[in-house]
Motif scaffolding. Sequence first.
Motif, mmCIF file in Angstrom:
data_model
loop_
_atom_site.group_PDB
_atom_site.id
_atom_site.type_symbol
_atom_site.label_atom_id
_atom_site.label_comp_id
_atom_site.label_asym_id
_atom_site.label_seq_id
_atom_site.Cartn_x
_atom_site.Cartn_y
_atom_site.Cartn_z
ATOM 1 N N LEU A 74 0.819 -1.207 0.000
ATOM 2 C CA LEU A 74 0.000 0.000 0.000
ATOM 3 C C LEU A 74 0.853 1.257 0.000
ATOM 4 O O LEU A 74 2.054 1.234 0.273
ATOM 5 C CB LEU A 74 -0.941 0.010 1.197
ATOM 6 C CG LEU A 74 -0.340 -0.013 2.599
ATOM 7 C CD1 LEU A 74 -1.260 0.692 3.583
ATOM 8 C CD2 LEU A 74 -0.127 -1.449 3.077
ATOM 9 N N ALA A 75 0.210 2.365 -0.324
ATOM 10 C CA ALA A 75 0.823 3.686 -0.281
ATOM 11 C C ALA A 75 -0.094 4.605 0.512
ATOM 12 O O ALA A 75 -1.302 4.365 0.593
ATOM 13 C CB ALA A 75 1.024 4.238 -1.699
ATOM 14 N N TYR A 76 0.500 5.644 1.094
ATOM 15 C CA TYR A 76 -0.340 6.594 1.835
ATOM 16 C C TYR A 76 0.325 7.953 1.979
ATOM 17 O O TYR A 76 1.549 8.079 1.951
ATOM 18 C CB TYR A 76 -0.721 6.053 3.215
ATOM 19 C CG TYR A 76 0.416 5.538 4.073
ATOM 20 C CD1 TYR A 76 1.193 6.390 4.858
ATOM 21 C CD2 TYR A 76 0.700 4.176 4.124
ATOM 22 C CE1 TYR A 76 2.214 5.903 5.657
ATOM 23 C CE2 TYR A 76 1.712 3.673 4.915
ATOM 24 C CZ TYR A 76 2.475 4.550 5.687
ATOM 25 O OH TYR A 76 3.488 4.067 6.474
ATOM 26 N N ASP A 77 -0.527 8.945 2.082
ATOM 27 C CA ASP A 77 -0.129 10.301 2.443
ATOM 28 C C ASP A 77 -0.265 10.392 3.962
ATOM 29 O O ASP A 77 -1.373 10.326 4.501
ATOM 30 C CB ASP A 77 -1.048 11.308 1.741
ATOM 31 C CG ASP A 77 -0.718 12.761 2.083
ATOM 32 O OD1 ASP A 77 -0.118 13.021 3.151
ATOM 33 O OD2 ASP A 77 -1.076 13.644 1.286
ATOM 34 N N GLY A 78 0.854 10.534 4.654
ATOM 35 C CA GLY A 78 0.835 10.495 6.113
ATOM 36 C C GLY A 78 0.522 11.814 6.792
ATOM 37 O O GLY A 78 0.617 11.899 8.027
ATOM 38 N N SER A 79 0.131 12.831 6.032
ATOM 39 C CA SER A 79 -0.008 14.183 6.582
ATOM 40 C C SER A 79 -0.911 14.269 7.801
ATOM 41 O O SER A 79 -0.605 14.961 8.775
ATOM 42 C CB SER A 79 -0.537 15.142 5.502
ATOM 43 O OG SER A 79 0.331 15.190 4.400
ATOM 44 N N ARG A 80 -2.027 13.558 7.785
ATOM 45 C CA ARG A 80 -2.984 13.706 8.887
ATOM 46 C C ARG A 80 -2.920 12.557 9.897
ATOM 47 O O ARG A 80 -3.749 12.487 10.807
ATOM 48 C CB ARG A 80 -4.401 13.862 8.348
ATOM 49 C CG ARG A 80 -4.996 12.645 7.707
ATOM 50 C CD ARG A 80 -6.325 12.963 7.042
ATOM 51 N NE ARG A 80 -6.986 11.755 6.546
ATOM 52 C CZ ARG A 80 -7.944 11.110 7.189
ATOM 53 N NH1 ARG A 80 -8.378 11.568 8.361
ATOM 54 N NH2 ARG A 80 -8.506 10.024 6.680
ATOM 55 N N TYR A 81 -1.920 11.696 9.752
ATOM 56 C CA TYR A 81 -1.830 10.534 10.636
ATOM 57 C C TYR A 81 -0.680 10.662 11.637
ATOM 58 O O TYR A 81 0.355 11.265 11.331
ATOM 59 C CB TYR A 81 -1.640 9.255 9.813
ATOM 60 C CG TYR A 81 -2.804 8.957 8.913
ATOM 61 C CD1 TYR A 81 -3.946 8.338 9.407
ATOM 62 C CD2 TYR A 81 -2.781 9.328 7.566
ATOM 63 C CE1 TYR A 81 -5.039 8.081 8.581
ATOM 64 C CE2 TYR A 81 -3.861 9.076 6.735
ATOM 65 C CZ TYR A 81 -4.987 8.455 7.250
ATOM 66 O OH TYR A 81 -6.057 8.222 6.426
ATOM 67 N N HIS A 82 -0.875 10.041 12.783
ATOM 68 C CA HIS A 82 0.174 10.000 13.801
ATOM 69 C C HIS A 82 1.030 8.752 13.594
ATOM 70 O O HIS A 82 1.206 7.944 14.504
ATOM 71 C CB HIS A 82 -0.450 10.019 15.198
ATOM 72 C CG HIS A 82 -1.130 11.302 15.537
ATOM 73 N ND1 HIS A 82 -0.494 12.377 16.122
ATOM 74 C CD2 HIS A 82 -2.413 11.706 15.343
ATOM 75 C CE1 HIS A 82 -1.342 13.379 16.277
ATOM 76 N NE2 HIS A 82 -2.523 12.999 15.815
ATOM 77 N N GLY A 83 1.515 8.605 12.367
ATOM 78 C CA GLY A 83 2.391 7.495 12.041
ATOM 79 C C GLY A 83 1.637 6.266 11.587
ATOM 80 O O GLY A 83 0.405 6.248 11.466
ATOM 81 N N TRP A 84 2.406 5.204 11.332
ATOM 82 C CA TRP A 84 1.829 3.940 10.894
ATOM 83 C C TRP A 84 1.179 3.180 12.033
ATOM 84 O O TRP A 84 0.054 2.730 11.942
ATOM 85 C CB TRP A 84 2.910 3.065 10.245
ATOM 86 C CG TRP A 84 2.548 1.613 10.185
ATOM 87 C CD1 TRP A 84 2.916 0.623 11.067
ATOM 88 C CD2 TRP A 84 1.682 0.971 9.232
ATOM 89 N NE1 TRP A 84 2.354 -0.581 10.717
ATOM 90 C CE2 TRP A 84 1.584 -0.399 9.597
ATOM 91 C CE3 TRP A 84 0.983 1.420 8.114
ATOM 92 C CZ2 TRP A 84 0.831 -1.315 8.874
ATOM 93 C CZ3 TRP A 84 0.220 0.504 7.387
ATOM 94 C CH2 TRP A 84 0.156 -0.842 7.770
ATOM 95 N N GLN A 85 1.905 3.003 13.122
ATOM 96 C CA GLN A 85 1.525 2.030 14.151
ATOM 97 C C GLN A 85 0.318 2.458 14.969
ATOM 98 O O GLN A 85 0.162 3.620 15.329
ATOM 99 C CB GLN A 85 2.702 1.770 15.086
ATOM 100 C CG GLN A 85 2.460 0.629 16.066
ATOM 101 C CD GLN A 85 3.735 0.209 16.756
ATOM 102 O OE1 GLN A 85 4.833 0.526 16.345
ATOM 103 N NE2 GLN A 85 3.596 -0.516 17.847
ATOM 104 N N VAL A 86 -0.537 1.466 15.264
ATOM 105 C CA VAL A 86 -1.724 1.699 16.095
ATOM 106 C C VAL A 86 -1.322 2.300 17.435
ATOM 107 O O VAL A 86 -0.386 1.833 18.092
ATOM 108 C CB VAL A 86 -2.482 0.383 16.332
ATOM 109 C CG1 VAL A 86 -3.554 0.556 17.396
ATOM 110 C CG2 VAL A 86 -3.110 -0.120 15.029
ATOM 111 N N GLN A 87 -2.027 3.362 17.830
ATOM 112 C CA GLN A 87 -1.838 3.997 19.137
ATOM 113 C C GLN A 87 -3.219 4.325 19.690
ATOM 114 O O GLN A 87 -4.078 4.808 18.952
ATOM 115 C CB GLN A 87 -1.020 5.280 19.014
ATOM 116 C CG GLN A 87 0.351 5.115 18.394
ATOM 117 C CD GLN A 87 1.013 6.452 18.155
ATOM 118 O OE1 GLN A 87 1.146 7.275 19.055
ATOM 119 N NE2 GLN A 87 1.420 6.697 16.911
ATOM 120 N N PRO A 88 -3.432 4.093 20.970
ATOM 121 C CA PRO A 88 -4.756 4.357 21.559
ATOM 122 C C PRO A 88 -5.154 5.826 21.428
ATOM 123 O O PRO A 88 -4.345 6.725 21.684
ATOM 124 C CB PRO A 88 -4.573 3.972 23.031
ATOM 125 C CG PRO A 88 -3.396 3.042 23.054
ATOM 126 C CD PRO A 88 -2.491 3.516 21.955
ATOM 127 N N GLY A 89 -6.365 6.049 20.995
ATOM 128 C CA GLY A 89 -6.929 7.391 21.000
ATOM 129 C C GLY A 89 -6.397 8.339 19.958
ATOM 130 O O GLY A 89 -6.593 9.549 20.072
#
Length: 258
Positions: free
Chosen positions: A7-22
């Motif tokens: 997959l590919a992604y634009d990470g601009s609005r994400y707090h990284g790849w890895q799952v984090q609570p909340g």
Amino acid sequence: MRYFLHLAYDGSRYHGWQVQPGTLTVQAEVDWALRQVLRQPELYTVGSGRTDSGVHARHQVAHFEAALPAALQDESLLLYRLRRSLPPDIAPLAVHPVGEQVHARFDAEARTYEYHVLSRPDPFRRDQALLVDRPLDLDALNAAAATLVGQRDFTTFSKVKGGENHYVCYCYEAGWTATVTGLVFRIRANRFVRGMVRLVVGTLLDVGRGRLTPGEFQQLLWSLSRVEAGGAAPARGLFLSKVEYGPGIVPDSVAARF
């Protein structure tokens, strides 16, 4: 059965790849979409590596285990369903079965990152590149980058709380290329420690600006002292651009796409 999802992604609005609570992460969105499409609520993915908050990926790989319904055995239909379930800034590119013991992270033999620098403003890339509107010395940048190639201890260019067992990486290539709009730094290695590429780029930019010589950059690398490195380059210019595996893991027809 175990599968690889590319997959590919634009990470601009994400707090990284890895799952984090909340908080919003790419992995959480991918896991949710797979669970919805495959109707398997316990499904989760394992990525080839983490990308930090704001970092992008042209090619990320994750594995997951699932029993695909007969109606979704066709790759194109499964990808279509995933695209309908995922937000538009995450794109599933390919999916295929792998051996039961194949691991997206531990079986990756090399990863390539790119960092994009603009020499003039571009409103369409404001979240995908760093604007540096002063000339950079390309020869000095490449002389410094060349000192990274080989087996090196990257303690100098690692986050203080990176949680690594060791900081030795084998760097296969590192260098800068001029483009029509600026410069691209490309680095390929067997592994990367946390924060490494952004710290390397931030310190290399000091070389390009004339604040450090290539020799001084090499001395910083050899010093194994985190406090000696320059500041980390902003996340927005960084892309995970390719993940590579040994023969027989990724079909040639899929590998040729990346």
